[in-house]
Design a protein around this motif. Structure first.
Motif, PDB file in Angstrom:
ATOM      1  N   GLN A 374      58.658 -16.393  12.258  1.00 27.44           N
ATOM      2  CA  GLN A 374      58.314 -16.994  10.608  1.00 27.44           C
ATOM      3  C   GLN A 374      59.936 -17.083   9.758  1.00 27.44           C
ATOM      4  O   GLN A 374      59.919 -18.227   8.813  1.00 27.44           O
ATOM      5  N   GLN A 401      50.599 -19.727  15.431  1.00 28.71           N
ATOM      6  CA  GLN A 401      50.689 -20.318  14.600  1.00 28.71           C
ATOM      7  C   GLN A 401      51.877 -21.212  13.789  1.00 28.71           C
ATOM      8  O   GLN A 401      51.465 -21.780  12.892  1.00 28.71           O
ATOM      9  N   SER A 402      53.035 -19.784  13.852  1.00 29.86           N
ATOM     10  CA  SER A 402      54.220 -20.455  13.487  1.00 29.86           C
ATOM     11  C   SER A 402      55.073 -21.883  14.262  1.00 29.86           C
ATOM     12  O   SER A 402      55.490 -22.396  13.944  1.00 29.86           O
ATOM     13  N   GLU A 405      53.164 -24.884  13.202  1.00 27.64           N
ATOM     14  CA  GLU A 405      53.725 -25.276  11.797  1.00 27.64           C
ATOM     15  C   GLU A 405      55.054 -26.494  11.722  1.00 27.64           C
ATOM     16  O   GLU A 405      54.784 -27.033  11.667  1.00 27.64           O
ATOM     17  N   GLN A 407      56.148 -28.034  14.317  1.00 29.22           N
ATOM     18  CA  GLN A 407      55.876 -28.650  15.225  1.00 29.22           C
ATOM     19  C   GLN A 407      56.970 -29.632  16.426  1.00 29.22           C
ATOM     20  O   GLN A 407      57.555 -30.218  16.321  1.00 29.22           O
ATOM     21  N   GLN A 431      45.996 -29.046  19.151  1.00 36.65           N
ATOM     22  CA  GLN A 431      46.744 -29.564  18.296  1.00 36.65           C
ATOM     23  C   GLN A 431      47.056 -30.581  19.106  1.00 36.65           C
ATOM     24  O   GLN A 431      48.352 -30.972  17.869  1.00 36.65           O
TER      25      GLN A 431
END
Ligand code: SAH
Length: 459
Positions: A374, A401-402, A405, A407, A431
């Motif tokens: 993060q 999640q990070s 984010e 990609q 995703q």
């Protein structure tokens, strides 16, 4: 009407004839009575046996084989029964090709459970040519009988130490070192630690050996501050074990089954030995994680590197990097590598290893992968490739999640647990990431452990 109390269909000590129809992920034979499973060690699919029930639980029971009426095609003779009793070699009764197929099937089952099987292919497990004497690390408890110290391993679920000298799955140099050390220590009045009484001095011997270098590190874990005649013992060890480069006394005076204590003294060399992987040198300290099967780890990393498919201009994150083994392999063909690892000692060593190998395009950070990534993302880091090699519990949700984010073009997942691998892969696939082929690699022959690598590409 009062509800009738549910009862297991078997009783403790009951003797019955069963057919083995399946194996658990730990390699135990499964036989079903109605739908109630019996778990049976040293039993393979297709074998009919007479068994005795030894422990009954609500959802399943354990039984032992009294007589086996027929052998499965995949059965091979036991190399050492103690390997079953102690749990060091729970699959040794299975021919090696069958072990490899079993491991592949574990990966298939996990992916299927998560509905991922249609989107990928699970390749044949990459095995060892000679699946014995491979471990580069041994942590051995010490017992005493008739005044003599001996090496062994605990009988499963007990504190009873079964004597063992050839462990079958450790490097021969490690087994030899253990016996030499004991022969020396046996010349002195040294007592073995007794777990139940919390008394006695010598707890464990830990021996690590460089697979390529032969260098040996010895850690003596004691329930006390010193050994008697310590200087003399250290001199004798050095004289009699020429490959020894490091001796560490680890002090563990706690009533615990954790092997290492907090305090330690380096009494010879430094707190490190060296091994190699590919053309890279690695310094490894007594508390650092290093893959225990060096030659198979090279095959595993080779798969990870192939999946990363680096061209030279990529920014790469290596999460859960340990002492930087994968990071440094990646750094040889990437622009920049960022490694993160929670054990700060390992990060110190990772930095030293980068230096030893003349790689200056690697940055290491100590901390939790889910937090550090993060920070990196917030600071504007945009990785093209993210490599992960988490412990058995898999990736933290925040970490995933990070990654989603930023990609990255590619994600390479190195896993030691197919169940958490499959669970985590779903989140990337949902995703829009596309799964490559899954490659199992056998790092731990004769045991049920499975390692696998897979690459994911952004659609
Ligand atoms: N890639 C390395 C190490 C893999 S073992 C190698 O192949 O040698 C997994 C590593 O993850 C261990 O070193 C462990 O200390 C580390 N680890 C466990 N939890 C972590 C977390 N939350 N964040 C970062 N590292 C973690």
């Amino acid at each position: 009407m009062a509800k009738k109390k549910w009862q297991a269909p078997v009783k403790k000590n009951q003797i019955l004839d069963v057919t083995i129809t399946d194996l658990t992920y730990e390699g135990m034979g499964v036989a079903k009575i109605d739908r109630y499973p019996l778990f049976i060690q040293n039993a393979l699919v297709g074998e009919d046996c007479q068994v005795k029930v030894v422990k009954v639980l609500k959802k399943f029971a354990f039984a032992i084989v009294l007589e086996r009426y027929n052998d499965a095609d995949s059965r091979v003779p036991l190399r050492d029964e103690n390997g079953l009793r102690t749990g060091t070699m729970p699959l040794q009764h299975m021919a090696y090709p069958a072990q490899l197929a079993f491991k592949r099937q574990q990966v298939v089952n996990s992916l299927q459970k998560q509905g991922l099987l249609e989107q990928t292919e699970v390749l044949e497990t990459i095995g060892m040519e000679e699946p014995w004497h491979y471990r580069n690390k041994a942590q051995i408890p010490i017992g005493q009988a008739d005044g003599q110290l001996y090496t062994g391993f605990y009988r499963k679920g007990s504190h009873k130490l079964v004597p063992m000298t050839d462990y079958q799955i450790q490097l021969p140099g490690i087994d030899q070192t253990l016996q030499k050390v004991l022969a020396i220590l046996n010349q002195y009045p040294i007592s073995a630690y007794d777990e139940d009484a919390h008394q006695g001095l010598l707890r464990h011997l830990i021996v690590r050996q460089g697979y390529y270098t032969g260098q040996i590190m010895l850690v003596i874990v004691i329930n006390g501050q010193n050994l008697p005649e310590e200087d003399e013992i250290v001199d004798t060890l050095k004289a009699q074990i020429p490959d020894l480069v490091s001796i560490v006394f680890n002090i563990n005076q706690k009533n615990t089954n954790v092997i290492l204590g907090q305090d330690q003294r380096v009494v010879y060399g430094e707190d490190a030995y060296e091994d190699r992987m590919f053309d890279l040198r690695f310094k490894i300290s007594s508390k650092s994680f290093f893959q225990v099967n060096t030659s198979q780890a090279e095959k595993l990393y080779h798969q990870a590197l192939t999946a990363a498919d680096l061209k030279g201009d990529e920014v790469v994150v290596d999460a859960y990097c340990g002492i930087g083994t994968i990071s440094l392999c990646l750094a040889q063909s990437a622009k920049e590598v960022y490694g993160v690892e929670v054990v700060s000692d390992a990060i110190d060593q990772a930095r030293e290893n980068a230096q030893i190998n003349g790689l200056d395009n690697v940055t290491f950070k100590a901390g939790k992968a889910e937090e550090v990534i993060q920070d990196w993302v917030q600071a504007g880091l945009k990785p093209d490739v993210v490599v992960v090699d988490p412990p058995r519990k898999g990736l933290a949700e925040d970490f995933i999640q990070s990654v989603l984010e930023v990609q990255p073009e590619k994600i390479v997942y190195v896993s030691c647990n197919p169940a958490t691998l499959a669970r985590d892969l779903v989140k990337f696939v949902d995703q829009g990431y596309q799964l490559g082929k899954v490659q199992p690699v056998d790092m731990f022959p004769q045991t049920h452990h499975v390692e696998a690598v897979v690459g994911l590409t952004r659609n």
